[in-house]
Design an enzyme around this catalytic site. Sequence first.
Site, PDB file in Angstrom:
ATOM      1  CG  ASP A  84      -3.255  -5.582  -9.563  1.00  0.00           C
ATOM      2  OD1 ASP A  84      -3.967  -5.375  -8.788  1.00  0.00           O
ATOM      3  OD2 ASP A  84      -3.216  -5.355 -10.761  1.00  0.00           O
ATOM      4  CB  VAL A  85      -4.343  -6.613  -3.794  1.00  0.00           C
ATOM      5  CG1 VAL A  85      -2.936  -6.379  -3.139  1.00  0.00           C
ATOM      6  CG2 VAL A  85      -5.223  -5.308  -4.117  1.00  0.00           C
ATOM      7  N   GLY A 110       0.808  -1.172   0.084  1.00  0.00           N
ATOM      8  CA  GLY A 110       0.048   0.061   0.017  1.00  0.00           C
ATOM      9  C   GLY A 110       0.698   1.107   0.012  1.00  0.00           C
ATOM     10  CB  THR A 140      -3.204   9.757   1.588  1.00  0.00           C
ATOM     11  OG1 THR A 140      -4.583   9.295   1.744  1.00  0.00           O
ATOM     12  CG2 THR A 140      -2.611   9.858   3.243  1.00  0.00           C
ATOM     13  CG  LEU A 141      -2.946   8.884  -4.820  1.00  0.00           C
ATOM     14  CD1 LEU A 141      -2.648  10.085  -5.767  1.00  0.00           C
ATOM     15  CD2 LEU A 141      -1.819   7.734  -5.538  1.00  0.00           C
ATOM     16  CB  ALA A 149     -13.886   3.412  -4.688  1.00  0.00           C
ATOM     17  CE1 TYR A 165     -13.725   6.772   2.637  1.00  0.00           C
ATOM     18  CE2 TYR A 165     -14.739   5.227   3.928  1.00  0.00           C
ATOM     19  CZ  TYR A 165     -13.863   5.659   3.455  1.00  0.00           C
ATOM     20  OH  TYR A 165     -12.586   4.736   3.649  1.00  0.00           O
ATOM     21  CB  SER A 199       1.527   5.961   1.110  1.00  0.00           C
ATOM     22  OG  SER A 199       1.534   6.195  -0.125  1.00  0.00           O
ATOM     23  CB  ILE A 200      -1.374   5.500   6.029  1.00  0.00           C
ATOM     24  CG1 ILE A 200      -2.247   6.851   6.129  1.00  0.00           C
ATOM     25  CG2 ILE A 200      -1.214   5.006   7.549  1.00  0.00           C
ATOM     26  CD1 ILE A 200      -3.684   6.637   6.563  1.00  0.00           C
ATOM     27  CE  LYS A 255     -10.998   1.915   4.093  1.00  0.00           C
ATOM     28  NZ  LYS A 255      -9.629   1.009   3.495  1.00  0.00           N
TER      29      LYS A 255
HETATM   30  N1  LIG Z   1      -6.188   9.147   4.147  1.00  0.00           N
HETATM   31  C1  LIG Z   1      -7.312   8.983   5.082  1.00  0.00           C
HETATM   32  O1  LIG Z   1      -7.654   9.917   5.362  1.00  0.00           O
HETATM   33  C2  LIG Z   1      -7.302   7.542   5.482  1.00  0.00           C
HETATM   34  C3  LIG Z   1      -8.201   7.572   6.781  1.00  0.00           C
HETATM   35  C4  LIG Z   1      -8.405   6.225   7.158  1.00  0.00           C
HETATM   36  C5  LIG Z   1      -8.074   5.224   6.313  1.00  0.00           C
HETATM   37  N2  LIG Z   1      -7.502   5.336   5.354  1.00  0.00           N
HETATM   38  C6  LIG Z   1      -6.904   3.965   4.624  1.00  0.00           C
HETATM   39  O2  LIG Z   1      -5.377   3.952   4.813  1.00  0.00           O
HETATM   40  C7  LIG Z   1      -5.106   3.015   3.475  1.00  0.00           C
HETATM   41  C8  LIG Z   1      -3.881   3.575   2.965  1.00  0.00           C
HETATM   42  O3  LIG Z   1      -4.510   4.773   2.103  1.00  0.00           O
HETATM   43  P1  LIG Z   1      -3.727   6.368   2.120  1.00  0.00           P
HETATM   44  O4  LIG Z   1      -4.636   7.245   2.764  1.00  0.00           O
HETATM   45  O5  LIG Z   1      -2.276   5.941   2.639  1.00  0.00           O
HETATM   46  O6  LIG Z   1      -3.504   6.317   0.492  1.00  0.00           O
HETATM   47  P2  LIG Z   1      -2.440   5.814  -0.644  1.00  0.00           P
HETATM   48  O7  LIG Z   1      -3.265   6.304  -1.796  1.00  0.00           O
HETATM   49  O8  LIG Z   1      -1.312   6.408  -0.393  1.00  0.00           O
HETATM   50  O9  LIG Z   1      -2.511   4.283  -0.190  1.00  0.00           O
HETATM   51  C9  LIG Z   1      -3.602   3.541  -0.984  1.00  0.00           C
HETATM   52  C10 LIG Z   1      -2.844   2.400  -1.700  1.00  0.00           C
HETATM   53  O10 LIG Z   1      -3.661   1.199  -2.392  1.00  0.00           O
HETATM   54  C11 LIG Z   1      -2.951   1.009  -3.356  1.00  0.00           C
HETATM   55  N3  LIG Z   1      -3.587   0.281  -4.322  1.00  0.00           N
HETATM   56  C12 LIG Z   1      -4.667   0.545  -4.975  1.00  0.00           C
HETATM   57  N4  LIG Z   1      -5.043  -0.445  -5.960  1.00  0.00           N
HETATM   58  C13 LIG Z   1      -4.159  -1.489  -5.826  1.00  0.00           C
HETATM   59  C14 LIG Z   1      -4.066  -2.631  -6.450  1.00  0.00           C
HETATM   60  N5  LIG Z   1      -4.996  -3.171  -7.200  1.00  0.00           N
HETATM   61  N6  LIG Z   1      -3.205  -3.688  -5.672  1.00  0.00           N
HETATM   62  C15 LIG Z   1      -2.385  -3.158  -4.787  1.00  0.00           C
HETATM   63  N7  LIG Z   1      -2.352  -1.920  -4.198  1.00  0.00           N
HETATM   64  C16 LIG Z   1      -3.238  -1.043  -4.569  1.00  0.00           C
HETATM   65  C17 LIG Z   1      -2.200   2.342  -4.081  1.00  0.00           C
HETATM   66  O11 LIG Z   1      -1.255   1.904  -4.851  1.00  0.00           O
HETATM   67  C18 LIG Z   1      -1.809   3.109  -2.853  1.00  0.00           C
HETATM   68  O12 LIG Z   1      -0.644   2.359  -2.329  1.00  0.00           O
HETATM   69  C19 LIG Z   1      -6.365   2.867   2.728  1.00  0.00           C
HETATM   70  O13 LIG Z   1      -6.974   1.336   3.123  1.00  0.00           O
HETATM   71  C20 LIG Z   1      -7.209   4.063   3.116  1.00  0.00           C
HETATM   72  O14 LIG Z   1      -8.655   3.545   2.775  1.00  0.00           O
HETATM   73  C21 LIG Z   1      -7.014   6.516   4.688  1.00  0.00           C
END
Ligand SMILES: NC(=O)c1ccc[n+]([C@@H]2O[C@H](COP(=O)([O-])OP(=O)(O)OC[C@H]3O[C@@H](n4cnc5c(N)ncnc54)[C@H](O)[C@@H]3O)[C@@H](O)[C@H]2O)c1
Length: 257
Positions: free
Chosen positions: A64-65, A13, A195-196, A95, A157, A19-20, A164
Amino acid sequence: MSSLAGKHGLVVGVANKRSISWAIAQAAQAAGARVALTYPSERLEENVRELAAKLDNPLVLPCDVTSDEQIADLPAALDREFGGLDFLVHGAAFARREELDHPFVETAREGFRVALDVSTYSLIALSRAVRPLMERRGGGSILTLTYLGSQRVFTNYNVMGVAKAALEASVRYLAADLGPQNIRVNAISAGAVKTLAASGISGFSSILQVYRDRAPLRRSVDQSEVADTAVFLLGPGSRAITGEVVMVDAGFHAVGM
Ligand SMILES: NC(=O)c1ccc[n+]([C@@H]2O[C@H](COP(=O)([O-])OP(=O)(O)OC[C@H]3O[C@@H](n4cnc5c(N)ncnc54)[C@H](O)[C@@H]3O)[C@@H](O)[C@H]2O)c1
């Protein structure tokens, strides 16, 4: 703090420095772990390799998941390099724009399938893939990332909220299945972080403002705060915690009016 000394982990991820999962990878390394990162496509490979170069002795693998083949190839590659696995961080979510821009009632069958496949089913598939590696280590810790949109309605959302909710239920079912092998499965429900992935949610800045106005700590959270809790959940300090969703959101979830 070296609570992960000698441990090996897979972090799925990481897209960029916001990215988190990248913050978690760095914090896990700072706590003593050696980390493998994955990239989902050739387009993102260079980004991930550039970030990985900042880690000590990283492993970088394609995943790629949505691909059963790529998931099936992971364990052998991890085993060759790490000889087992102690933790998995699952931070993949996606999404389609249509599902995030239109009213929820217009969610298309394909949009629903894609969101649930990438954001939810992938946790199940990855957990199954790494289970034998963790069993050989006498147990492990699996961690995913979720959002309060699973329980409450947040404008735009939409299908991610449903994904989720299913993800959090999957955490509990996986925890029940894998607990006898001493493999724990938990989630962090993070507050809003820019984030992205977040940039795909229209009106995200107004969500951030609501945290500033209403959360008990009068702010949202940053990646490093999520990462610190992640290190706790990946390490021995949380050895009796499984099937749990830990809120790391400046207390926002606790507030009504
Ligand atoms: N940003 C927020 O506010 C927030 C809050 C709560 C939870 N989250 C969750 O944290 C997690 C990380 O998101 P983020 O905010 O760091 O953004 P991010 O865009 O940096 O991370 C999302 C990741 O999903 C990966 N991804 C998408 N499709 C994929 C695939 N087919 N195969 C493998 N990887 C794939 C992307 O490459 C990316 O690295 C997510 O589950 C997101 O829902 C984010």
